[in-house]
Design a protein around this motif. Structure first.
Motif, PDB file in Angstrom:
ATOM      1  N   ALA A   1       0.813  -1.224   0.000  1.00  0.00           N
ATOM      2  CA  ALA A   1       0.000   0.000   0.000  1.00  0.00           C
ATOM      3  C   ALA A   1       0.840   1.264   0.000  1.00  0.00           C
ATOM      4  O   ALA A   1       0.446   2.286  -0.591  1.00  0.00           O
ATOM      5  CB  ALA A   1      -0.921   0.006   1.214  1.00  0.00           C
TER       6      ALA A   1
ATOM      7  N   THR B   1      -6.355   2.744  -2.602  1.00  0.00           N
ATOM      8  CA  THR B   1      -5.038   2.249  -2.175  1.00  0.00           C
ATOM      9  C   THR B   1      -5.144   0.807  -1.688  1.00  0.00           C
ATOM     10  O   THR B   1      -4.284  -0.029  -2.009  1.00  0.00           O
ATOM     11  CB  THR B   1      -4.482   3.140  -1.049  1.00  0.00           C
TER      12      THR B   1
ATOM     13  N   HIS C   1       1.279   3.422  -3.011  1.00  0.00           N
ATOM     14  CA  HIS C   1       0.108   4.130  -3.545  1.00  0.00           C
ATOM     15  C   HIS C   1      -0.379   5.262  -2.655  1.00  0.00           C
ATOM     16  O   HIS C   1      -1.099   6.148  -3.131  1.00  0.00           O
ATOM     17  CB  HIS C   1      -1.037   3.130  -3.758  1.00  0.00           C
TER      18      HIS C   1
END
Length: 229
Positions: free
Chosen positions: A16, A29, A19
């Motif tokens: 994650a 995300t 992003h």
């Protein structure tokens, strides 16, 4: 062999973080992290029921763990106690290697729906600092120490987010000033409590404060808290 939920969460968090600077701690995300980690969506949702919110909290917890590890490895024996507290806050901020992830998290936990989660995360950080420094408070001081440090930590994080000075020098100066303010207040409070003129006025409040007890962990229920009797 199935990975423990904690490891699966860490895998999603790593995926994650790429992003977050673009999409924040959002469902976009989370979906991208699930895809990048090649994880089943149902499993990912079981690991993080609230999606990116749980990942943001996991990122905060990761920083806390790194802070504690550094506090335990650094030699702070020559520091005054106030300097140890300041060093711990600095260690925590330096553990945040992605300022944009912190910025996005601050935005997320400023929302009314997640404000309680943000407050709990900050309180948890300050609780870890005091525990690691060996705090043994059993009364109202247990709460006031953590509440005061939470205010110092929160204001320092906000200053740090906007600080572009070399090696965040301005942030560390700001932190030292906040710690000094707290120490001055504590000194003033001690002087008031010792002043015989104020003793009759403070008798009631002091008695009430003496009835407040620090929470203790129940041995048979890990993580549960109950007031001392």
């Amino acid at each position: 062999m199935t990975m423990p939920y904690e490891d699966l969460r860490e895998t999603l968090l790593d995926a994650a973080l790429i992003h977050v600077p673009f999409d924040g701690w959002t469902e976009a995300t989370f979906a991208a992290a699930v895809s990048d980690a090649d994880m089943d969506r149902t499993l990912a949702r079981a690991v993080c029921p609230r999606g990116a919110v749980d990942l943001a909290l996991a990122y905060h917890a990761r920083g806390d763990a790194q802070m504690v590890a550094r506090m335990q490895s650094e030699d702070m024996s020559e520091l005054r106690f106030s300097e140890k507290v300041a060093a711990a806050v600095r260690f925590r901020l330096e553990a945040s290697d992605d300022k944009e992830a912190v910025r996005r998290g601050t935005t997320l936990f400023a929302l009314p729906a997640y404000a309680a989660d943000g407050a709990k995360a900050i309180w948890g950080t300050c609780d870890l600092i005091w525990d690691t420094l060996g705090d043994t408070s059993q009364d109202a001081n247990w709460y006031t120490k953590r509440a005061t440090l939470s205010a110092v930590y929160s204001s320092t994080v906000l200053f740090w987010l906007g600080d572009d000075s070399s090696d965040h020098h301005a942030t560390w100066e700001f932190l030292d000033r906040r710690i000094d303010n707290v120490m001055q207040f504590e000194k003033f409070k001690a002087q008031v409590n010792k002043n015989p003129l104020f003793k009759p006025l403070l008798a009631g409040p002091n008695w009430l404060m003496s009835q407040i007890k620090a929470p203790v962990r129940m041995k048979d229920l890990p993580g549960s808290l109950t007031p001392r009797g």
